[in-house]
Design a protein around this motif. Sequence first.
Motif, PDB file in Angstrom:
ATOM      1  N   MET A  94       0.819  -1.199   0.000  1.00 58.51           N
ATOM      2  CA  MET A  94       0.000   0.000   0.000  1.00 58.51           C
ATOM      3  C   MET A  94       0.861   1.261   0.000  1.00 58.51           C
ATOM      4  SD  MET A  94      -3.110   1.152   2.526  1.00 58.51           S
ATOM      5  CE  MET A  94      -2.187   2.262   3.581  1.00 58.51           C
ATOM      6  N   CYS A  95       1.943   1.252   0.765  1.00 60.12           N
ATOM      7  CA  CYS A  95       2.816   2.426   0.857  1.00 60.12           C
ATOM      8  C   CYS A  95       3.417   2.771  -0.501  1.00 60.12           C
ATOM      9  CB  CYS A  95       3.919   2.173   1.885  1.00 60.12           C
ATOM     10  SG  CYS A  95       4.937   3.627   2.218  1.00 60.12           S
ATOM     11  N   PHE A  96       3.972   1.774  -1.187  1.00 51.24           N
ATOM     12  CA  PHE A  96       4.558   2.011  -2.505  1.00 51.24           C
ATOM     13  C   PHE A  96       3.492   2.413  -3.522  1.00 51.24           C
ATOM     14  CE2 PHE A  96       8.301  -0.289  -0.905  1.00 51.24           C
ATOM     15  CZ  PHE A  96       9.304   0.502  -1.425  1.00 51.24           C
ATOM     16  N   PHE A  97       2.325   1.798  -3.422  1.00 53.97           N
ATOM     17  CA  PHE A  97       1.225   2.123  -4.324  1.00 53.97           C
ATOM     18  C   PHE A  97       0.821   3.594  -4.172  1.00 53.97           C
ATOM     19  CE2 PHE A  97      -3.375   2.399  -5.180  1.00 53.97           C
ATOM     20  CZ  PHE A  97      -3.396   1.966  -6.491  1.00 53.97           C
ATOM     21  N   LEU A  98       0.729   4.062  -2.923  1.00 52.67           N
ATOM     22  CA  LEU A  98       0.340   5.451  -2.662  1.00 52.67           C
ATOM     23  C   LEU A  98       1.431   6.436  -3.091  1.00 52.67           C
ATOM     24  CD1 LEU A  98      -1.298   5.045   0.865  1.00 52.67           C
ATOM     25  CD2 LEU A  98      -2.481   5.361  -1.320  1.00 52.67           C
ATOM     26  N   ILE A  99       2.682   6.095  -2.814  1.00 52.04           N
ATOM     27  CA  ILE A  99       3.804   6.964  -3.203  1.00 52.04           C
ATOM     28  C   ILE A  99       3.836   7.137  -4.719  1.00 52.04           C
ATOM     29  CG2 ILE A  99       6.326   7.102  -3.366  1.00 52.04           C
ATOM     30  CD1 ILE A  99       6.402   5.769  -0.551  1.00 52.04           C
ATOM     31  N   LEU A 100       3.696   6.024  -5.442  1.00 54.17           N
ATOM     32  CA  LEU A 100       3.727   6.085  -6.904  1.00 54.17           C
ATOM     33  C   LEU A 100       2.502   6.795  -7.460  1.00 54.17           C
ATOM     34  CD1 LEU A 100       5.116   2.499  -7.588  1.00 54.17           C
ATOM     35  CD2 LEU A 100       6.346   4.653  -7.881  1.00 54.17           C
ATOM     36  N   GLY A 101       1.363   6.689  -6.747  1.00 49.39           N
ATOM     37  CA  GLY A 101       0.166   7.410  -7.152  1.00 49.39           C
ATOM     38  C   GLY A 101       0.372   8.913  -7.075  1.00 49.39           C
ATOM     39  N   VAL A 102       1.011   9.372  -5.997  1.00 51.58           N
ATOM     40  CA  VAL A 102       1.338  10.801  -5.851  1.00 51.58           C
ATOM     41  C   VAL A 102       2.308  11.232  -6.947  1.00 51.58           C
ATOM     42  CG1 VAL A 102       2.544  12.478  -4.404  1.00 51.58           C
ATOM     43  CG2 VAL A 102       0.880  10.940  -3.383  1.00 51.58           C
ATOM     44  N   THR A 103       3.304  10.394  -7.210  1.00 52.85           N
ATOM     45  CA  THR A 103       4.274  10.689  -8.268  1.00 52.85           C
ATOM     46  C   THR A 103       3.581  10.879  -9.608  1.00 52.85           C
ATOM     47  OG1 THR A 103       5.974   9.390  -7.118  1.00 52.85           O
ATOM     48  CG2 THR A 103       6.376   9.889  -9.438  1.00 52.85           C
ATOM     49  N   GLU A 104       2.591  10.020  -9.887  1.00 53.50           N
ATOM     50  CA  GLU A 104       1.858  10.127 -11.158  1.00 53.50           C
ATOM     51  C   GLU A 104       1.093  11.449 -11.243  1.00 53.50           C
ATOM     52  OE1 GLU A 104      -0.725   7.414 -14.215  1.00 53.50           O
ATOM     53  OE2 GLU A 104       0.435   6.541 -12.601  1.00 53.50           O
ATOM     54  N   CYS A 105       0.439  11.829 -10.144  1.00 54.22           N
ATOM     55  CA  CYS A 105      -0.278  13.117 -10.116  1.00 54.22           C
ATOM     56  C   CYS A 105       0.666  14.268 -10.434  1.00 54.22           C
ATOM     57  CB  CYS A 105      -0.901  13.351  -8.740  1.00 54.22           C
ATOM     58  SG  CYS A 105      -2.258  12.248  -8.319  1.00 54.22           S
ATOM     59  N   LEU A 106       1.816  14.286  -9.759  1.00 48.71           N
ATOM     60  CA  LEU A 106       2.768  15.389  -9.918  1.00 48.71           C
ATOM     61  C   LEU A 106       3.418  15.388 -11.298  1.00 48.71           C
ATOM     62  CD1 LEU A 106       4.448  15.273  -6.384  1.00 48.71           C
ATOM     63  CD2 LEU A 106       2.690  16.856  -7.186  1.00 48.71           C
ATOM     64  N   ILE A 143      -7.637  15.020   2.902  1.00 49.07           N
ATOM     65  CA  ILE A 143      -6.638  16.096   2.897  1.00 49.07           C
ATOM     66  C   ILE A 143      -5.490  15.770   1.953  1.00 49.07           C
ATOM     67  CG2 ILE A 143      -4.883  17.267   4.296  1.00 49.07           C
ATOM     68  CD1 ILE A 143      -6.857  17.026   6.683  1.00 49.07           C
ATOM     69  N   VAL A 144      -4.972  14.538   2.036  1.00 49.16           N
ATOM     70  CA  VAL A 144      -3.852  14.133   1.184  1.00 49.16           C
ATOM     71  C   VAL A 144      -4.279  14.106  -0.282  1.00 49.16           C
ATOM     72  CG1 VAL A 144      -2.282  12.230   0.613  1.00 49.16           C
ATOM     73  CG2 VAL A 144      -2.680  12.841   3.008  1.00 49.16           C
ATOM     74  N   THR A 145      -5.494  13.613  -0.535  1.00 56.45           N
ATOM     75  CA  THR A 145      -6.005  13.574  -1.913  1.00 56.45           C
ATOM     76  C   THR A 145      -6.132  14.975  -2.482  1.00 56.45           C
ATOM     77  OG1 THR A 145      -7.247  11.547  -1.412  1.00 56.45           O
ATOM     78  CG2 THR A 145      -7.883  12.753  -3.392  1.00 56.45           C
ATOM     79  N   ILE A 146      -6.667  15.903  -1.680  1.00 52.67           N
ATOM     80  CA  ILE A 146      -6.801  17.298  -2.133  1.00 52.67           C
ATOM     81  C   ILE A 146      -5.422  17.934  -2.313  1.00 52.67           C
ATOM     82  CG2 ILE A 146      -7.561  19.603  -1.416  1.00 52.67           C
ATOM     83  CD1 ILE A 146      -9.995  18.154  -0.097  1.00 52.67           C
ATOM     84  N   LEU A 147      -4.518  17.641  -1.364  1.00 52.17           N
ATOM     85  CA  LEU A 147      -3.179  18.231  -1.394  1.00 52.17           C
ATOM     86  C   LEU A 147      -2.430  17.874  -2.669  1.00 52.17           C
ATOM     87  CD1 LEU A 147      -0.941  19.788   0.181  1.00 52.17           C
ATOM     88  CD2 LEU A 147      -0.229  17.571   1.104  1.00 52.17           C
ATOM     89  N   PHE A 148      -2.492  16.610  -3.056  1.00 50.97           N
ATOM     90  CA  PHE A 148      -1.735  16.170  -4.225  1.00 50.97           C
ATOM     91  C   PHE A 148      -2.586  16.050  -5.486  1.00 50.97           C
ATOM     92  CE2 PHE A 148       0.969  14.571  -0.733  1.00 50.97           C
ATOM     93  CZ  PHE A 148       2.174  15.155  -1.109  1.00 50.97           C
ATOM     94  N   ALA A 149      -3.661  15.270  -5.413  1.00 46.02           N
ATOM     95  CA  ALA A 149      -4.453  15.000  -6.623  1.00 46.02           C
ATOM     96  C   ALA A 149      -5.210  16.227  -7.115  1.00 46.02           C
ATOM     97  CB  ALA A 149      -5.419  13.840  -6.368  1.00 46.02           C
ATOM     98  N   MET A 150      -5.956  16.873  -6.205  1.00 51.81           N
ATOM     99  CA  MET A 150      -6.786  17.995  -6.639  1.00 51.81           C
ATOM    100  C   MET A 150      -5.953  19.203  -7.060  1.00 51.81           C
ATOM    101  SD  MET A 150      -9.871  16.996  -6.647  1.00 51.81           S
ATOM    102  CE  MET A 150     -10.800  18.516  -6.776  1.00 51.81           C
TER     103      MET A 150
END
Length: 320
Positions: A107-119, A207-214
């Motif tokens: 889950m940790c790697f999945f979330l980190i890579l998800g943030v990377t994709e957004c950015l 909060i994290v979703t808004i911070l990075f994804a939104m």
Amino acid sequence: MLHRDQRAEGNFSSVVGFVLLGFSDLPNLQGFLFGIFFLIYTFIMIGNGLIIIITRIESALQTPMYFFLANFSALEICYVSVTVPKILANLWTQKRSISFVGCATQMCFFLILGVTECLLLAVMAYDRYVAICNPLQYPLVMNQKTCIQLAVGSWISGIPVQIWQTYQVFSLPFCGSNQINHFFCDIPVLIKLACGDTSLNEICVYIVTILFAMISFLLILGSYIKIISTILKLPSTTSQFKAFSTCSSHLTVVVLFFGPGAITYLRPKSNHSSGNDKMFSLFYIFVTPLFNPIIYSLRNKEVIATLKKLLLRKTERGSY
């Protein structure tokens, strides 16, 4: 196997491992699903791998746009490799257990890579914005140092936040069922399994979703509003078409990634259903990485030309 740790204090028990139910409700399709997912995974690895190779060996493609595309393809390879091998192993062996630490790591790697994709998607939009809206300044603004800094920032920015968020989720008491009705470890399904009050964790997810994804999505949206405004002012239809075609591939990937992701992480826990969670997660696990090489190669004459050159070289070498 029952993954539980029996405590001395009364009848309390805590989960020390999980069972990923995945597609266990389709017992007659396990072999078929394994074959389909294996082919998709193979295509994702080869397709994205080819994009990385092509952008590295062809001097004409060593520009900021292709530098970020190579980073994006590398990211997609990492992204699918966090979840798909485990999905394939579960389908092949029918052993669906995953350890507590293994689940947290996945889950940790999945979330980190998800943030990377957004950015990275936001950075790629900014690159197109500078190229189309400020073409004379483009070589100065998007120099090699800036490109490397933007890429590295995209890869590492989400690490501390997502390690903290993973810790928060796995600090919850899992004293009920240890069966995850999903095919990988993700925040919504794990919060659903947790005992007690999980409202703080849900707020943290928002909060994290808004911070990075939104914020990333709004930056992309702002960039493309400026881009479209500039394109419409171009004198010739040919120039407009060329500019639109450059951006359309990126926009397609943005929609495929952000749409299902936003629905998954911004819905309240009460509105989550296992069927919908599985369907939406299939989009950002399989569809975006699968379509990335197709979208960026079939719609890109430079990539196709370079690929043809490679194939011709191999054919010529093979004929000797």
